[in-house]
Design an enzyme around this catalytic site. Structure first.
Site, mmCIF file in Angstrom:
data_model
loop_
_atom_site.group_PDB
_atom_site.id
_atom_site.type_symbol
_atom_site.label_atom_id
_atom_site.label_comp_id
_atom_site.label_asym_id
_atom_site.label_seq_id
_atom_site.Cartn_x
_atom_site.Cartn_y
_atom_site.Cartn_z
ATOM 1 C CB CYS A 171 -29.709 18.509 18.233
ATOM 2 S SG CYS A 171 -29.926 20.306 18.311
ATOM 3 C CG HIS A 221 -25.032 18.670 19.454
ATOM 4 N ND1 HIS A 221 -24.423 19.883 19.257
ATOM 5 C CD2 HIS A 221 -26.364 18.902 19.333
ATOM 6 C CE1 HIS A 221 -25.349 20.801 18.991
ATOM 7 N NE2 HIS A 221 -26.533 20.229 19.040
ATOM 8 N NE ARG A 254 -22.873 23.132 14.892
ATOM 9 C CZ ARG A 254 -22.630 23.874 15.984
ATOM 10 N NH1 ARG A 254 -21.437 24.429 16.145
ATOM 11 N NH2 ARG A 254 -23.568 24.044 16.888
ATOM 12 C CB CYS A 310 -26.690 21.523 22.345
ATOM 13 S SG CYS A 310 -28.375 21.528 21.682
ATOM 14 C CG ASP A 328 -26.124 22.051 15.508
ATOM 15 O OD1 ASP A 328 -25.434 21.994 14.465
ATOM 16 O OD2 ASP A 328 -25.869 22.810 16.453
#
Ligand code: CO
Length: 212
Positions: free
Chosen positions: A43, A99, A47, A102, A45
């Protein structure tokens, strides 16, 4: 946390000094070429950075990231990355890493409209529809979202298995293995969903090329 552009450039300088101290020939060696053993589909993302969370250095992982770690068969960007990884780099493992928590998956689970991105999230919604029976019975929303994240990763493992040039590799040999993982934002740990495949037999017959 880095807040300004200057922070990033300063960070880069510090990182170079640290690497040079630890591994004197690091950049010299990497300049010669890459031989990563892994392709990461994760992803976007911020993080969930592939190398940090696996404690690996540049040169280890070939990476493609998009919202909700999707494998969409009309995505020429993703397909080009996968093709290069499999055919040229000869990666031994492809990891689809989703994750929990999400944003893309949560958005796809909702009835909210987000604009342009809805056209991407519709692919995630397709996964919900496919597993509606299993998901709708989970009353707790967070628990349902977590299950959806896992099922979405498994579907993307399936989607990769349907790619004809990956099946071509499996006809020739053992690799690549395709793995499904989920990363937890709350403790930093990766969960292996144990759905690893290196053949197409888990797929519906209609997706099996050169079926014997
Ligand atoms: Co995400």
């Amino acid at each position: 946390m880095a807040e300004t552009i200057k922070d990033l450039l300063r960070g880069n300088n510090e990182w170079v000094s640290e690497i040079n101290q630890k591994f004197p020939h690091f950049f010299e060696d990497l300049e010669k070429g890459q031989t990563p053993q892994f392709l990461w589909i994760g992803c976007s993302d911020s993080r969930v950075p592939a190398t940090e969370i696996t404690k690996t250095l540049p040169g280890s992982i070939f990476v493609h990231r998009n919202i909700a770690n999707m494998v969409v068969h009309s995505d020429t960007n993703l397909l080009s990355v996968v093709n290069y990884a499999v055919k040229v780099l000869k990666v031994k493992h492809i990891i689809v890493c989703g994750h929990y928590s999400c944003g893309g998956v949560n958005a796809a689970m909702s009835n909210d409209k987000f604009g342009f991105i809805d056209n991407w999230l519709v692919h995630v919604k397709d996964v919900y529809r496919l597993h509606k029976m299993d998901l709708d019975v989970i009353e707790d929303e967070k628990e349902r979202a977590n299950k959806f994240v896992e099922l979405n990763v498994m579907e993307q493992v399936n989607n990769l298995s349907m790619v004809s040039f990956i099946q071509e590799e499996w006809e020739k040999g053992e690799y690549p293995y395709i793995h499904g993982w989920v990363y937890s934002l709350n403790d930093g740990l990766i969960k292996d969903l144990n759905v690893t495949v290196n053949d197409y037999h888990h797929l519906d017959e209609v997706y099996q090329y050169n079926k014997k």
